[in-house]
Design a protein around this motif. Sequence first.
Motif, PDB file in Angstrom:
ATOM      1  N   GLU A  94      -1.576   7.471  -5.094  1.00 31.22           N
ATOM      2  CA  GLU A  94      -1.975   8.323  -6.215  1.00 31.22           C
ATOM      3  C   GLU A  94      -1.849   9.787  -5.797  1.00 31.22           C
ATOM      4  O   GLU A  94      -2.621  10.268  -4.963  1.00 31.22           O
ATOM      5  CB  GLU A  94      -3.407   7.991  -6.620  1.00 31.22           C
ATOM      6  N   VAL A  95      -0.888  10.499  -6.380  1.00 29.93           N
ATOM      7  CA  VAL A  95      -0.613  11.873  -5.955  1.00 29.93           C
ATOM      8  C   VAL A  95      -1.782  12.811  -6.224  1.00 29.93           C
ATOM      9  O   VAL A  95      -1.947  13.813  -5.534  1.00 29.93           O
ATOM     10  CB  VAL A  95       0.688  12.437  -6.583  1.00 29.93           C
ATOM     11  N   ASP A  96      -2.617  12.476  -7.207  1.00 31.57           N
ATOM     12  CA  ASP A  96      -3.762  13.325  -7.539  1.00 31.57           C
ATOM     13  C   ASP A  96      -4.851  13.263  -6.468  1.00 31.57           C
ATOM     14  O   ASP A  96      -5.703  14.142  -6.408  1.00 31.57           O
ATOM     15  CB  ASP A  96      -4.352  12.910  -8.890  1.00 31.57           C
ATOM     16  N   SER A  97      -4.814  12.240  -5.607  1.00 29.12           N
ATOM     17  CA  SER A  97      -5.858  12.054  -4.601  1.00 29.12           C
ATOM     18  C   SER A  97      -5.390  12.301  -3.171  1.00 29.12           C
ATOM     19  O   SER A  97      -6.184  12.216  -2.247  1.00 29.12           O
ATOM     20  CB  SER A  97      -6.386  10.619  -4.675  1.00 29.12           C
ATOM     21  N   VAL A  98      -4.097  12.595  -2.996  1.00 33.78           N
ATOM     22  CA  VAL A  98      -3.534  12.769  -1.653  1.00 33.78           C
ATOM     23  C   VAL A  98      -2.952  14.181  -1.558  1.00 33.78           C
ATOM     24  O   VAL A  98      -1.984  14.509  -2.236  1.00 33.78           O
ATOM     25  CB  VAL A  98      -2.440  11.714  -1.368  1.00 33.78           C
ATOM     26  N   ASN A 139      -2.766   0.190  -1.351  1.00 37.62           N
ATOM     27  CA  ASN A 139      -3.176   1.158  -2.359  1.00 37.62           C
ATOM     28  C   ASN A 139      -3.727   2.378  -1.635  1.00 37.62           C
ATOM     29  O   ASN A 139      -4.747   2.296  -0.965  1.00 37.62           O
ATOM     30  CB  ASN A 139      -4.232   0.564  -3.291  1.00 37.62           C
ATOM     31  N   VAL A 140      -3.028   3.500  -1.759  1.00 41.65           N
ATOM     32  CA  VAL A 140      -3.393   4.729  -1.056  1.00 41.65           C
ATOM     33  C   VAL A 140      -3.948   5.708  -2.084  1.00 41.65           C
ATOM     34  O   VAL A 140      -3.215   6.204  -2.934  1.00 41.65           O
ATOM     35  CB  VAL A 140      -2.165   5.330  -0.326  1.00 41.65           C
ATOM     36  N   ASN A 141      -5.251   5.985  -1.978  1.00 42.49           N
ATOM     37  CA  ASN A 141      -5.868   6.891  -2.942  1.00 42.49           C
ATOM     38  C   ASN A 141      -6.742   7.949  -2.272  1.00 42.49           C
ATOM     39  O   ASN A 141      -7.685   8.455  -2.874  1.00 42.49           O
ATOM     40  CB  ASN A 141      -6.667   6.104  -3.986  1.00 42.49           C
ATOM     41  N   SER A 142      -6.405   8.273  -1.014  1.00 46.54           N
ATOM     42  CA  SER A 142      -7.086   9.364  -0.317  1.00 46.54           C
ATOM     43  C   SER A 142      -6.184   9.874   0.799  1.00 46.54           C
ATOM     44  O   SER A 142      -5.282   9.163   1.254  1.00 46.54           O
ATOM     45  CB  SER A 142      -8.423   8.886   0.276  1.00 46.54           C
ATOM     46  N   GLN A 143      -6.448  11.088   1.236  1.00 50.34           N
ATOM     47  CA  GLN A 143      -5.667  11.669   2.329  1.00 50.34           C
ATOM     48  C   GLN A 143      -5.842  10.842   3.605  1.00 50.34           C
ATOM     49  O   GLN A 143      -4.895  10.644   4.368  1.00 50.34           O
ATOM     50  CB  GLN A 143      -6.080  13.128   2.567  1.00 50.34           C
ATOM     51  N   GLU A 144      -7.042  10.316   3.813  1.00 51.47           N
ATOM     52  CA  GLU A 144      -7.317   9.498   4.995  1.00 51.47           C
ATOM     53  C   GLU A 144      -6.460   8.228   5.005  1.00 51.47           C
ATOM     54  O   GLU A 144      -5.849   7.875   6.025  1.00 51.47           O
ATOM     55  CB  GLU A 144      -8.801   9.132   5.045  1.00 51.47           C
ATOM     56  N   LEU A 145      -6.390   7.535   3.858  1.00 52.50           N
ATOM     57  CA  LEU A 145      -5.556   6.336   3.773  1.00 52.50           C
ATOM     58  C   LEU A 145      -4.074   6.682   3.905  1.00 52.50           C
ATOM     59  O   LEU A 145      -3.298   5.908   4.474  1.00 52.50           O
ATOM     60  CB  LEU A 145      -5.807   5.606   2.457  1.00 52.50           C
ATOM     61  N   TRP A 146      -3.667   7.846   3.389  1.00 58.81           N
ATOM     62  CA  TRP A 146      -2.284   8.306   3.515  1.00 58.81           C
ATOM     63  C   TRP A 146      -1.909   8.439   4.999  1.00 58.81           C
ATOM     64  O   TRP A 146      -0.872   7.946   5.431  1.00 58.81           O
ATOM     65  CB  TRP A 146      -2.101   9.629   2.782  1.00 58.81           C
ATOM     66  N   GLU A 147      -2.758   9.116   5.747  1.00 66.51           N
ATOM     67  CA  GLU A 147      -2.489   9.325   7.171  1.00 66.51           C
ATOM     68  C   GLU A 147      -2.505   8.002   7.939  1.00 66.51           C
ATOM     69  O   GLU A 147      -1.696   7.798   8.849  1.00 66.51           O
ATOM     70  CB  GLU A 147      -3.488  10.326   7.747  1.00 66.51           C
ATOM     71  N   GLU A 148      -3.383   7.100   7.552  1.00 64.74           N
ATOM     72  CA  GLU A 148      -3.420   5.773   8.172  1.00 64.74           C
ATOM     73  C   GLU A 148      -2.126   5.015   7.888  1.00 64.74           C
ATOM     74  O   GLU A 148      -1.553   4.378   8.768  1.00 64.74           O
ATOM     75  CB  GLU A 148      -4.625   5.010   7.624  1.00 64.74           C
ATOM     76  N   MET A 149      -1.641   5.092   6.655  1.00 61.98           N
ATOM     77  CA  MET A 149      -0.414   4.416   6.259  1.00 61.98           C
ATOM     78  C   MET A 149       0.777   4.933   7.066  1.00 61.98           C
ATOM     79  O   MET A 149       1.633   4.165   7.501  1.00 61.98           O
ATOM     80  CB  MET A 149      -0.147   4.603   4.764  1.00 61.98           C
ATOM     81  N   LEU A 150       0.840   6.247   7.289  1.00 58.65           N
ATOM     82  CA  LEU A 150       1.962   6.836   8.015  1.00 58.65           C
ATOM     83  C   LEU A 150       2.026   6.386   9.474  1.00 58.65           C
ATOM     84  O   LEU A 150       3.044   6.568  10.134  1.00 58.65           O
ATOM     85  CB  LEU A 150       1.914   8.361   7.941  1.00 58.65           C
ATOM     86  N   CYS A 151       0.968   5.792   9.979  1.00 61.74           N
ATOM     87  CA  CYS A 151       0.958   5.297  11.362  1.00 61.74           C
ATOM     88  C   CYS A 151       1.565   3.907  11.493  1.00 61.74           C
ATOM     89  O   CYS A 151       1.750   3.422  12.609  1.00 61.74           O
ATOM     90  CB  CYS A 151      -0.477   5.282  11.900  1.00 61.74           C
ATOM     91  N   LEU A 152       1.889   3.270  10.386  1.00 62.82           N
ATOM     92  CA  LEU A 152       2.488   1.940  10.442  1.00 62.82           C
ATOM     93  C   LEU A 152       3.873   2.006  11.065  1.00 62.82           C
ATOM     94  O   LEU A 152       4.596   2.983  10.893  1.00 62.82           O
ATOM     95  CB  LEU A 152       2.599   1.342   9.033  1.00 62.82           C
ATOM     96  N   GLU A 153       4.245   0.964  11.768  1.00 61.03           N
ATOM     97  CA  GLU A 153       5.576   0.855  12.349  1.00 61.03           C
ATOM     98  C   GLU A 153       6.547   0.346  11.290  1.00 61.03           C
ATOM     99  O   GLU A 153       6.174  -0.428  10.419  1.00 61.03           O
ATOM    100  CB  GLU A 153       5.563  -0.120  13.529  1.00 61.03           C
ATOM    101  N   GLY A 154       7.801   0.749  11.390  1.00 60.40           N
ATOM    102  CA  GLY A 154       8.834   0.238  10.500  1.00 60.40           C
ATOM    103  C   GLY A 154       9.083   1.141   9.308  1.00 60.40           C
ATOM    104  O   GLY A 154       8.828   2.346   9.346  1.00 60.40           O
ATOM    105  N   LEU A 155       9.592   0.553   8.237  1.00 57.88           N
ATOM    106  CA  LEU A 155       9.947   1.273   7.013  1.00 57.88           C
ATOM    107  C   LEU A 155       8.823   1.140   5.994  1.00 57.88           C
ATOM    108  O   LEU A 155       8.335   0.040   5.739  1.00 57.88           O
ATOM    109  CB  LEU A 155      11.242   0.719   6.421  1.00 57.88           C
ATOM    110  N   ILE A 156       8.419   2.283   5.419  1.00 55.71           N
ATOM    111  CA  ILE A 156       7.378   2.306   4.390  1.00 55.71           C
ATOM    112  C   ILE A 156       8.008   2.830   3.113  1.00 55.71           C
ATOM    113  O   ILE A 156       8.595   3.915   3.102  1.00 55.71           O
ATOM    114  CB  ILE A 156       6.207   3.224   4.788  1.00 55.71           C
TER     115      ILE A 156
END
Length: 127
Positions: free
Chosen positions: A67-71, A13-30
């Motif tokens: 959540e696009v409103d928070s990222v 569950n990504v509801n902040s810019q910080e979590l968004w950037e953390e998610m993008l660091c994952l390896e593989g397909l998101i």
Amino acid sequence: MAAKRKEAVLQMNVNSQELWEEMLCLEGLIVVDAYQAWCGPCKTVVDLFRRIRNEVSSDLLHFAVAEVDSVDALEKYRGKCEPIFLFYTRGANAPLLQKTILKQLAVGRKALEHGGERLVAHVLDAP
């Protein structure tokens, strides 16, 4: 007494810019279900995601709801009232990109042949 099994998390569950950037660091397909707070994530795909997760059983496949409103990075998707799915891959995996592009092309063609609207698939290389 048997130990309790740890339940696997199906999606982040990504509801902040910080979590968004953390998610993008994952390896593989998101695969990201980008939604607005007023309508919530697409509930109809949860079973699909669960089935795919069980079939491929890969640590390189990640599902997220954002959540696009928070990222800030998703600002351009605000005000939309349709499901938006984004695909991110890290690294140059040409076979994966080709497979994803051809699959999305077939889905779009089928939708147009049956009077549906064109789907927009985003296949991006994460930073």
